[in-house]
Design a protein around this motif. Structure first.
Motif, mmCIF file in Angstrom:
data_model
loop_
_atom_site.group_PDB
_atom_site.id
_atom_site.type_symbol
_atom_site.label_atom_id
_atom_site.label_comp_id
_atom_site.label_asym_id
_atom_site.label_seq_id
_atom_site.Cartn_x
_atom_site.Cartn_y
_atom_site.Cartn_z
ATOM 1 N N MET A 74 0.853 -1.202 0.000
ATOM 2 C CA MET A 74 0.000 0.000 0.000
ATOM 3 C C MET A 74 0.884 1.244 0.000
ATOM 4 S SD MET A 74 -2.783 1.163 2.894
ATOM 5 C CE MET A 74 -3.725 -0.340 2.659
ATOM 6 N N THR A 75 0.588 2.173 -0.893
ATOM 7 C CA THR A 75 1.374 3.404 -0.959
ATOM 8 C C THR A 75 0.693 4.506 -0.173
ATOM 9 O OG1 THR A 75 0.255 4.094 -2.976
ATOM 10 C CG2 THR A 75 2.293 2.827 -3.236
ATOM 11 N N ILE A 76 1.487 5.368 0.399
ATOM 12 C CA ILE A 76 0.968 6.529 1.124
ATOM 13 C C ILE A 76 1.155 7.758 0.248
ATOM 14 C CG2 ILE A 76 1.185 7.915 3.213
ATOM 15 C CD1 ILE A 76 0.239 5.124 3.803
ATOM 16 N N GLU A 77 0.142 8.580 0.177
ATOM 17 C CA GLU A 77 0.216 9.802 -0.634
ATOM 18 C C GLU A 77 1.238 10.747 -0.015
ATOM 19 O OE1 GLU A 77 -2.845 13.185 -2.370
ATOM 20 O OE2 GLU A 77 -3.518 11.707 -0.909
ATOM 21 N N THR A 78 2.277 11.083 -0.780
ATOM 22 C CA THR A 78 3.350 11.925 -0.239
ATOM 23 C C THR A 78 3.124 13.399 -0.568
ATOM 24 O OG1 THR A 78 4.648 11.459 -2.227
ATOM 25 C CG2 THR A 78 5.044 10.059 -0.314
ATOM 26 N N THR A 79 2.412 13.701 -1.621
ATOM 27 C CA THR A 79 2.053 15.081 -1.920
ATOM 28 C C THR A 79 0.538 15.147 -2.046
ATOM 29 O OG1 THR A 79 2.275 14.713 -4.302
ATOM 30 C CG2 THR A 79 4.217 15.520 -3.132
ATOM 31 N N ASN A 80 -0.034 16.244 -1.619
ATOM 32 C CA ASN A 80 -1.477 16.342 -1.629
ATOM 33 C C ASN A 80 -1.970 16.593 -3.055
ATOM 34 O OD1 ASN A 80 -4.197 17.512 -1.388
ATOM 35 N ND2 ASN A 80 -3.792 17.289 0.802
ATOM 36 N N ARG A 81 -2.683 15.627 -3.587
ATOM 37 C CA ARG A 81 -3.171 15.715 -4.964
ATOM 38 C C ARG A 81 -4.125 16.896 -5.146
ATOM 39 N NH1 ARG A 81 -2.872 10.674 -8.015
ATOM 40 N NH2 ARG A 81 -1.838 9.058 -6.761
ATOM 41 N N MET A 82 -4.903 17.195 -4.106
ATOM 42 C CA MET A 82 -5.862 18.284 -4.220
ATOM 43 C C MET A 82 -5.139 19.619 -4.402
ATOM 44 S SD MET A 82 -8.910 19.303 -1.569
ATOM 45 C CE MET A 82 -7.781 19.339 -0.165
ATOM 46 N N ASP A 83 -4.142 19.890 -3.573
ATOM 47 C CA ASP A 83 -3.382 21.134 -3.694
ATOM 48 C C ASP A 83 -2.726 21.238 -5.064
ATOM 49 O OD1 ASP A 83 -4.092 21.680 -1.089
ATOM 50 O OD2 ASP A 83 -2.198 20.979 -0.239
ATOM 51 N N ALA A 84 -2.131 20.137 -5.511
ATOM 52 C CA ALA A 84 -1.451 20.142 -6.808
ATOM 53 C C ALA A 84 -2.435 20.389 -7.944
ATOM 54 C CB ALA A 84 -0.725 18.814 -7.016
ATOM 55 N N THR A 85 -3.637 19.842 -7.821
ATOM 56 C CA THR A 85 -4.643 20.024 -8.868
ATOM 57 C C THR A 85 -5.092 21.477 -8.963
ATOM 58 O OG1 THR A 85 -5.443 17.744 -8.713
ATOM 59 C CG2 THR A 85 -6.973 19.380 -9.599
ATOM 60 N N PHE A 86 -5.362 22.106 -7.817
ATOM 61 C CA PHE A 86 -5.764 23.514 -7.847
ATOM 62 C C PHE A 86 -4.645 24.395 -8.399
ATOM 63 C CE2 PHE A 86 -9.241 22.448 -4.825
ATOM 64 C CZ PHE A 86 -10.274 23.106 -5.489
ATOM 65 N N GLN A 87 -3.402 24.075 -8.079
ATOM 66 C CA GLN A 87 -2.282 24.853 -8.605
ATOM 67 C C GLN A 87 -2.200 24.713 -10.124
ATOM 68 O OE1 GLN A 87 1.094 23.385 -6.410
ATOM 69 N NE2 GLN A 87 0.357 24.203 -4.466
ATOM 70 N N ARG A 88 -2.378 23.492 -10.609
ATOM 71 C CA ARG A 88 -2.323 23.265 -12.056
ATOM 72 C C ARG A 88 -3.458 23.986 -12.776
ATOM 73 N NH1 ARG A 88 -5.180 19.735 -14.867
ATOM 74 N NH2 ARG A 88 -5.669 18.432 -13.054
ATOM 75 N N LEU A 89 -4.659 23.891 -12.219
ATOM 76 C CA LEU A 89 -5.810 24.523 -12.863
ATOM 77 C C LEU A 89 -5.679 26.049 -12.864
ATOM 78 C CD1 LEU A 89 -8.705 22.294 -11.512
ATOM 79 C CD2 LEU A 89 -7.679 22.255 -13.793
ATOM 80 N N LYS A 90 -5.115 26.596 -11.804
ATOM 81 C CA LYS A 90 -4.890 28.045 -11.766
ATOM 82 C C LYS A 90 -3.960 28.463 -12.893
ATOM 83 C CE LYS A 90 -3.366 31.809 -8.756
ATOM 84 N NZ LYS A 90 -2.869 32.186 -7.400
ATOM 85 N N ALA A 91 -2.913 27.675 -13.099
ATOM 86 C CA ALA A 91 -1.977 27.981 -14.181
ATOM 87 C C ALA A 91 -2.648 27.863 -15.546
ATOM 88 C CB ALA A 91 -0.772 27.044 -14.109
ATOM 89 N N GLU A 92 -3.630 26.961 -15.656
ATOM 90 C CA GLU A 92 -4.359 26.757 -16.911
ATOM 91 C C GLU A 92 -5.480 27.774 -17.085
ATOM 92 O OE1 GLU A 92 -5.734 22.741 -16.876
ATOM 93 O OE2 GLU A 92 -3.717 21.871 -16.960
ATOM 94 N N GLY A 93 -5.798 28.504 -16.010
ATOM 95 C CA GLY A 93 -6.836 29.518 -16.100
ATOM 96 C C GLY A 93 -8.249 28.982 -16.110
ATOM 97 N N ARG A 94 -8.490 27.875 -15.430
ATOM 98 C CA ARG A 94 -9.848 27.350 -15.371
ATOM 99 C C ARG A 94 -10.186 26.837 -13.974
ATOM 100 N NH1 ARG A 94 -10.729 21.854 -15.805
ATOM 101 N NH2 ARG A 94 -8.896 20.536 -16.253
ATOM 102 N N ALA A 95 -11.472 26.706 -13.727
ATOM 103 C CA ALA A 95 -11.948 26.254 -12.419
ATOM 104 C C ALA A 95 -12.099 24.732 -12.399
ATOM 105 C CB ALA A 95 -13.294 26.910 -12.105
ATOM 106 N N ALA A 96 -12.012 24.180 -11.199
ATOM 107 C CA ALA A 96 -12.161 22.739 -11.029
ATOM 108 C C ALA A 96 -13.629 22.350 -11.047
ATOM 109 C CB ALA A 96 -11.528 22.302 -9.707
ATOM 110 N N LEU A 97 -13.936 21.255 -11.731
ATOM 111 C CA LEU A 97 -15.251 20.635 -11.623
ATOM 112 C C LEU A 97 -15.153 19.583 -10.530
ATOM 113 C CD1 LEU A 97 -18.148 20.133 -12.530
ATOM 114 C CD2 LEU A 97 -17.251 18.519 -14.238
#
Length: 273
Positions: free
Chosen positions: A1-24
């Motif tokens: 079992m792997t443990i999440e080492t970076t928070n996927r949610m934070d990374a997703t919001f950062q990526r979407l901000k750079a792309e200029g769109r909101a998360a669904l």
């Protein structure tokens, strides 16, 4: 079992901000109509373009939920779905290849019954990125906030239009994102929102550097587009849960299951901002 080492949610919001769109951000009641189907629906939502997924823990007394999600909870509870089942579902989805950040939406009593220490250990072990507890007021959330920070899991607060002078206190030690409630009352599809919702969102934005999302009552492509222009994320709950409810007869028939899943995918896909 792997443990999440970076928070996927934070990374997703950062990526979407750079792309200029909101998360669904779709909401799904885990176990409705059963755990295996929930896993299939998660895959369909990801294929449809969902960015983050709220996994609702079925609860017998859901104070914040309207009738559609209440019915979904009742169906899931008949299948003996509980808090642990929901976390196991998230991990199974991850093992099946899902890359979505998962947010667990649960009331406080199931957490209390499990115990905070094992609860946060299980969240991390099952790769949950965020947590929403709608019946936990900020005045009583200090220990939860501390534990969430230590575990690297976002504790997402709800901010209502009636919060007023409490907004700054609510968002002060938040993590993940801020969840703005679009309307007063429980969840459910709405044709209109309270007057001044844009000003409300702007006031929350002035109080935090975290992403700001909005939910409660958003059900159409037009409503998603309206709020995607002023928020970092848009949550759609009851409308999706209703769609699942509508296609349950298809999902229960092996020969029609794929058609039912396709209807869910198409519904979510057309919501995407």
């Amino acid at each position: 079992m792997t443990i999440e080492t970076t928070n996927r949610m934070d990374a997703t919001f950062q990526r979407l901000k750079a792309e200029g769109r909101a998360a669904l951000i779709p909401f799904l009641t885990v176990g409705d109509p059963d755990q295996e189907t929930t896993l299939a629906i998660i895959a369909e939502m990801e294929a449809a373009g969902a960015d983050v997924l709220e996994l609702g823990v079925p609860y017998s007394d859901p104070l914040a939920d309207g009738p559609v999600i209440q019915r979904a909870s009742e169906r899931a509870l008949r299948g003996r779905v509980n808090l642990r089942t929901c976390m196991e579902t998230a991990l199974k989805a991850r093992q099946a290849g899902s890359k979505l950040p998962f947010i667990l939406f649960t009331y406080y009593n199931p957490v209390l019954q499990m115990g905070l220490e094992p609860f946060f250990a299980e969240l991390a072990a099952h790769e949950i990125s965020g947590l929403i507890i709608p019946d936990l007021p900020v005045e009583e959330s200090e220990e939860m906030r501390r534990r969430s920070r230590e575990a690297g899991i976002g504790l997402v607060p709800l901010v209502a239009p009636t919060s007023h002078e409490r907004i700054e206190r609510i968002v002060k030690d938040a993590s993940g994102f801020i969840y703005c409630v679009s309307s007063l009352g429980v969840t459910g599809e709405r044709s209109s929102f309270f007057e001044g919702v844009e000003d409300f969102i702007a006031s929350v934005r002035r109080s935090t550097d975290l992403p700001v999302a909005i939910g409660f009552g958003i059900s159409s492509k037009e409503q998603v587009a309206r709020f995607a222009g002023i928020c970092d994320g848009v949550v759609v709950g009851s409308a999706i849960v209703r769609k699942v409810e509508e296609v349950i007869p298809l999902l229960e028939q092996p020969e029609n299951r794929a058609a039912g899943l396709l209807q869910i995918r198409e519904f979510v896909s057309q919501l995407r901002p």
